[in-house]
Design an enzyme around this catalytic site. Structure first.
Site, PDB file in Angstrom:
ATOM      1  N   HIS A 193       0.815  -1.220   0.000  1.00  0.00           N
ATOM      2  CA  HIS A 193       0.000   0.000   0.000  1.00  0.00           C
ATOM      3  C   HIS A 193       0.845   1.264   0.000  1.00  0.00           C
ATOM      4  O   HIS A 193       0.525   2.257  -0.636  1.00  0.00           O
ATOM      5  CB  HIS A 193      -0.955  -0.014   1.193  1.00  0.00           C
ATOM      6  CG  HIS A 193      -2.052  -0.995   1.003  1.00  0.00           C
ATOM      7  ND1 HIS A 193      -2.661  -1.676   2.018  1.00  0.00           N
ATOM      8  CD2 HIS A 193      -2.614  -1.439  -0.140  1.00  0.00           C
ATOM      9  CE1 HIS A 193      -3.568  -2.480   1.509  1.00  0.00           C
ATOM     10  NE2 HIS A 193      -3.552  -2.352   0.214  1.00  0.00           N
ATOM     11  N   ARG A 300      -6.194  -3.158 -14.836  1.00  0.00           N
ATOM     12  CA  ARG A 300      -6.138  -4.250 -13.852  1.00  0.00           C
ATOM     13  C   ARG A 300      -7.134  -3.919 -12.748  1.00  0.00           C
ATOM     14  O   ARG A 300      -7.122  -2.808 -12.220  1.00  0.00           O
ATOM     15  CB  ARG A 300      -4.739  -4.361 -13.250  1.00  0.00           C
ATOM     16  CG  ARG A 300      -3.660  -4.762 -14.249  1.00  0.00           C
ATOM     17  CD  ARG A 300      -2.326  -4.926 -13.532  1.00  0.00           C
ATOM     18  NE  ARG A 300      -1.310  -5.519 -14.391  1.00  0.00           N
ATOM     19  CZ  ARG A 300      -0.377  -4.833 -15.037  1.00  0.00           C
ATOM     20  NH1 ARG A 300      -0.335  -3.514 -14.916  1.00  0.00           N
ATOM     21  NH2 ARG A 300       0.516  -5.450 -15.780  1.00  0.00           N
ATOM     22  N   ARG A 336      -9.723  -5.913 -17.527  1.00  0.00           N
ATOM     23  CA  ARG A 336      -9.426  -7.322 -17.262  1.00  0.00           C
ATOM     24  C   ARG A 336     -10.191  -7.782 -16.027  1.00  0.00           C
ATOM     25  O   ARG A 336     -10.205  -7.097 -15.008  1.00  0.00           O
ATOM     26  CB  ARG A 336      -7.929  -7.499 -17.028  1.00  0.00           C
ATOM     27  CG  ARG A 336      -7.576  -8.946 -16.723  1.00  0.00           C
ATOM     28  CD  ARG A 336      -6.108  -9.130 -16.591  1.00  0.00           C
ATOM     29  NE  ARG A 336      -5.610  -8.559 -15.349  1.00  0.00           N
ATOM     30  CZ  ARG A 336      -4.317  -8.500 -15.041  1.00  0.00           C
ATOM     31  NH1 ARG A 336      -3.418  -8.968 -15.889  1.00  0.00           N
ATOM     32  NH2 ARG A 336      -3.924  -7.987 -13.908  1.00  0.00           N
ATOM     33  N   GLU A 435      -1.471 -15.782 -22.497  1.00  0.00           N
ATOM     34  CA  GLU A 435      -0.432 -15.706 -21.472  1.00  0.00           C
ATOM     35  C   GLU A 435       0.279 -17.030 -21.233  1.00  0.00           C
ATOM     36  O   GLU A 435       1.170 -17.117 -20.395  1.00  0.00           O
ATOM     37  CB  GLU A 435      -1.045 -15.235 -20.141  1.00  0.00           C
ATOM     38  CG  GLU A 435      -1.715 -13.883 -20.244  1.00  0.00           C
ATOM     39  CD  GLU A 435      -2.073 -13.308 -18.890  1.00  0.00           C
ATOM     40  OE1 GLU A 435      -1.332 -12.453 -18.392  1.00  0.00           O
ATOM     41  OE2 GLU A 435      -3.102 -13.732 -18.328  1.00  0.00           O
ATOM     42  N   ASN A 458       4.278 -10.664 -19.922  1.00  0.00           N
ATOM     43  CA  ASN A 458       4.909 -10.900 -18.611  1.00  0.00           C
ATOM     44  C   ASN A 458       4.704 -12.357 -18.197  1.00  0.00           C
ATOM     45  O   ASN A 458       5.623 -13.033 -17.739  1.00  0.00           O
ATOM     46  CB  ASN A 458       4.298  -9.990 -17.541  1.00  0.00           C
ATOM     47  CG  ASN A 458       4.392  -8.532 -17.917  1.00  0.00           C
ATOM     48  OD1 ASN A 458       5.181  -8.175 -18.774  1.00  0.00           O
ATOM     49  ND2 ASN A 458       3.589  -7.692 -17.291  1.00  0.00           N
ATOM     50  N   ASP A 459       3.472 -12.819 -18.378  1.00  0.00           N
ATOM     51  CA  ASP A 459       3.194 -14.216 -18.038  1.00  0.00           C
ATOM     52  C   ASP A 459       3.631 -15.169 -19.140  1.00  0.00           C
ATOM     53  O   ASP A 459       4.141 -16.252 -18.860  1.00  0.00           O
ATOM     54  CB  ASP A 459       1.700 -14.400 -17.747  1.00  0.00           C
ATOM     55  CG  ASP A 459       1.381 -14.054 -16.303  1.00  0.00           C
ATOM     56  OD1 ASP A 459       2.123 -14.507 -15.416  1.00  0.00           O
ATOM     57  OD2 ASP A 459       0.418 -13.314 -16.061  1.00  0.00           O
ATOM     58  N   ARG A 469       8.476 -15.166 -12.723  1.00  0.00           N
ATOM     59  CA  ARG A 469       8.722 -13.747 -13.017  1.00  0.00           C
ATOM     60  C   ARG A 469       9.058 -12.933 -11.778  1.00  0.00           C
ATOM     61  O   ARG A 469       9.540 -11.819 -11.877  1.00  0.00           O
ATOM     62  CB  ARG A 469       7.517 -13.136 -13.741  1.00  0.00           C
ATOM     63  CG  ARG A 469       6.241 -13.192 -12.949  1.00  0.00           C
ATOM     64  CD  ARG A 469       5.035 -12.830 -13.787  1.00  0.00           C
ATOM     65  NE  ARG A 469       4.662 -11.441 -13.649  1.00  0.00           N
ATOM     66  CZ  ARG A 469       3.521 -10.936 -14.091  1.00  0.00           C
ATOM     67  NH1 ARG A 469       2.642 -11.710 -14.709  1.00  0.00           N
ATOM     68  NH2 ARG A 469       3.233  -9.669 -13.925  1.00  0.00           N
ATOM     69  N   CYS A 506       0.053  -6.216 -24.113  1.00  0.00           N
ATOM     70  CA  CYS A 506      -0.046  -5.325 -22.961  1.00  0.00           C
ATOM     71  C   CYS A 506       0.974  -5.688 -21.881  1.00  0.00           C
ATOM     72  O   CYS A 506       0.928  -5.169 -20.783  1.00  0.00           O
ATOM     73  CB  CYS A 506      -1.454  -5.327 -22.384  1.00  0.00           C
ATOM     74  SG  CYS A 506      -1.962  -6.923 -21.755  1.00  0.00           S
TER      75      CYS A 506
HETATM   76  C1  PEP Z   1       1.057  -9.944 -18.476  1.00  0.00           C
HETATM   77  O1  PEP Z   1       1.078 -11.051 -17.931  1.00  0.00           O
HETATM   78  O2  PEP Z   1       1.832  -9.619 -19.391  1.00  0.00           O
HETATM   79  C2  PEP Z   1       0.119  -8.906 -18.035  1.00  0.00           C
HETATM   80  C3  PEP Z   1       0.005  -7.778 -18.700  1.00  0.00           C
HETATM   81  O3  PEP Z   1      -0.590  -9.121 -16.907  1.00  0.00           O
HETATM   82  P1  PEP Z   1       0.023  -9.022 -15.418  1.00  0.00           P
HETATM   83  O4  PEP Z   1       1.365  -8.388 -15.523  1.00  0.00           O
HETATM   84  O5  PEP Z   1      -0.968  -8.225 -14.647  1.00  0.00           O
HETATM   85  O6  PEP Z   1       0.052 -10.463 -15.035  1.00  0.00           O
HETATM   86 MG    MG Z   2      -0.568 -11.643 -16.686  1.00  0.00          MG
END
Ligand code: PEP
Ligand code: MG
Length: 592
Positions: A193, A300, A336, A435, A458-459, A469, A506
């Site tokens: 936070h 998000r 999302r 993902e 990212n995933d 990650r 994204c």
């Molecule tokens: C991703 O996985 O690339 C993504 C944008 O979602 P998050 O980073 O919230 O998992």
């Molecule tokens: Mg993700």
């Protein structure tokens, strides 16, 4: 000798200043027992300290609301709720009455018990809650011991970099960006936070530095880069030079960004690239628009559940979604659905502890199993479609069956809204995030059931390479330019194009120049990123040619290693752009 420490970026920006060591530790509480006749007096004292803390927190909430907005102000809710928690209150009263402990000792014991219970898990979400607990513990104990409130920060000299083991929301909300130039902590997470508040206050911050509070000395000179998560103590003149060069470039960019925001996002050879923003909080929408986003590519929604004791109500969600739609009257807004599990565990779901949370009960899997939570969100989303081009996006989809089930739920919720005469726009779009390698390889099937694909790199990178990650030790292995990732991206782009549906990215890859070059080369021309990256990425796009990107991507697709992929891209960009000016994570692989 300078000391360089690498942690995790928590709030954007570069800072230089003098170390201010902040020691807000839990006070030492003497062990004393009570005379029989003093017991009820201690009970009274405990209740009045509680009431005082609640009042202070409400005050802080109000100040935060005025300064930063309603969502940020809610950050204090978990602490206010904790003060009413039966387990906490009854447990403390029992220690006072049965063990004849002073109010402070009894409260300390009970808090330590709760802390021990919660610390058994390593979930960041619970860790964030522990941080709230600590904040509360310090405040109430100090009150009972007759000390100052720790949030009355002592002498905030100008130009300091606050260094501490960790921080708390109530400390950060009292910091003023004119005084505190940066924050560096041993522990903490980007989702804590206090880190969310630091971002809103625009105080550059780095967390997870391990030993910075032990290595730094009061008054020492330090520089900090909140974009790459680096702190240098006693920097050499060259290091200061590098930081201040970046700083100047950033300042210059900030000045330029309003100009850039109004320029077209096109390559030198005329390829339009749609740039959208990733938002973690609705309050970021205005900044995103000001920095040139034409829509929101990823909103998000987990802020609605982080640290909450109860499920978020439909009305609150509807207001949040609508607020973002209102900020983008002409652009699409991709919202999302809750991406819980993995590293996000809301308190009210009582999620089981898992051996491998990233391979566990996560994202769409949780939503489909928790219809009350999910249907409320779907209803709020449907209602928000009446106010803009809202598109619903499902995380971590692996199987068409998951999409079918969501569609069926949506149809039922639409019927309910019809019955109740509540407006919504039935022409909304529903799509999936790509993902996992499974989703990428099964894209043909998924495309039949989806209105769009949004690639969450990212995933996708973590699951393709089997590299967690969040594991800093493995960071060098977490490479989005691995040939396997490049091929999956190519596959998804190709399938999306053939199916006539939009493919966007994204993940963070879309906010790095090399990533953008690769994606454009693969014909992915819709990108979404954290809003601070928008101007620099647009500038980059305006300096390159999509034809060069296509040639480089063709070579990258045949490249045998991550290094070779990177080389193809760097070579393709050539000397049109000075890559050293970019601060993203993977630009670091480019020589400084
Ligand atoms: C991703 O996985 O690339 C993504 C944008 O979602 P998050 O980073 O919230 O998992
Ligand atoms: Mg993700």
């Amino acid at each position: 000798m300078s000391v360089t420490l690498d942690g995790s970026p928590a709030a954007e920006g570069i800072a230089e200043g003098t170390v201010f060591l902040l020691d807000w530790g839990i006070p030492v509480v003497p062990h004393e027992t009570l005379e029989e006749g003093a017991i009820e007096g201690e009970v009274e004292r405990f209740h009045s300290a509680r009431a005082w803390a609640a009042e202070r927190l409400e005050e802080m909430k109000k100040v935060t609301e005025e300064r930063l907005g309603a969502v940020e102000a809610r950050i204090f809710d978990p602490q206010i709720l904790m003060l009413e928690d039966v387990e906490l209150v009854d447990g403390t009263l029992r220690y006072i009455r049965e063990n004849r402990l002073t109010a402070q000792r009894a409260f300390e014991w009970r808090m330590l018990e709760l802390q021990a219970m919660w610390s058994r898990t390593r979930n960041p979400m619970v860790l964030d809650r522990l941080n709230d607990l600590e904040d509360l513990m310090i405040r109430v104990l100090r009150r009972l011991l007759g000390d100052n409130d720790p949030t009355d920060l002592p002498g905030q000299a100008e130009g300091v970099i606050v260094v501490a083991p960790n921080l708390t929301p109530s400390l950060v909300v009292r910091m003023h960006p004119d005084h505190v130039r940066g924050i560096a902590t041993d522990h903490g997470t980007r989702t804590a936070h206090w880190a969310i508040l630091a971002r809103s206050l625009e105080i550059p911050s780095v967390v997870g530095l391990g030993t910075v509070s032990r290595q730094a000395r009061e008054g020492q000179h330090a520089v900090l880069d909140g974009r790459i998560g680096r702190v240098v103590l006693d920097p050499t003149p060259e290091e200061i030079g590098r930081f201040s060069e970046r700083q100047q470039r950033l300042t210059h960019w900030e000045e330029e960004s309003s100009l850039i925001a109004s320029l077209e996002s096109v390559t030198l050879d005329g390829q339009y690239v749609e740039l959208r923003a990733n938002l973690d909080l609705p309050a970021e929408a205005a900044q995103a628009a000001a920095h040139g986003a034409v829509g929101v590519g990823l909103f998000r929604t987990e802020f609605l559940v982080v640290g909450r004791a109860a499920m978020p109500a439909e009305e609150e969600q509807y207001e949040a979604y609508r607020a973002v739609a209102d900020a983008f009257p002409k652009g699409a807004v991709y919202i999302r659905t809750f991406d819980l599990g993995g590293d996000k565990f809301p308190m009210f779901l009582n999620m089981p502890q898992e051996e491998n949370p990233f391979l566990g009960w996560r994202a769409i899997r949780v939503c489909l199993d928790e219809p009350e939570l999910f249907r409320t969100q779907l209803r709020a989303l449907l209602r928000a479609t009446a106010h803009g081009d809202i598109r619903m996006m499902l995380p971590l989809v692996n199987d068409v069956e998951e999409v079918r089930r969501v569609r069926a739920m949506l149809e039922e919720e639409e019927d309910r809204l019809d019955r109740d005469g509540i407006p919504y726009n039935s022409g909304y779009k529903l799509g999936v995030m790509i993902e996992t390698p499974a989703a990428a390889l099964d894209a043909v099937e998924l495309a039949r059931h989806s209105d769009f694909f949004s690639i969450g790199t990212n995933d996708l990178v973590q699951y393709t390479l089997a590299v967690d990650r969040t594991n800093t030790r493995l960071a060098p292995l977490y490479n989005p330019f691995h040939p396997a990732v490049v091929r999956l991206l190519h596959q998804v782009a190709r399938v999306g194009r053939a199916a006539g549906i939009e493919v966007s990215v994204c993940g963070e890859l879309a906010s790095t120049p090399l990533g953008v070059f690769l994606l454009l080369g693969l014909d992915i021309t819709t990108l979404s990123m954290a809003w601070p990256s928008l101007p620099e990425i647009k500038k980059f796009i305006r300096d390159i040619r999509v034809e060069d990107a296509r040639t480089a991507a063709r070579k990258a697709l045949a490249a045998p290693s991550s290094k070779a992929v990177t080389e193809c891209l760097v070579e393709g960009i050539g000397d049109r752009v000075d890559l050293r000016v970019f601060s993203g994570r993977w630009s670091l692989s480019v020589p400084e």
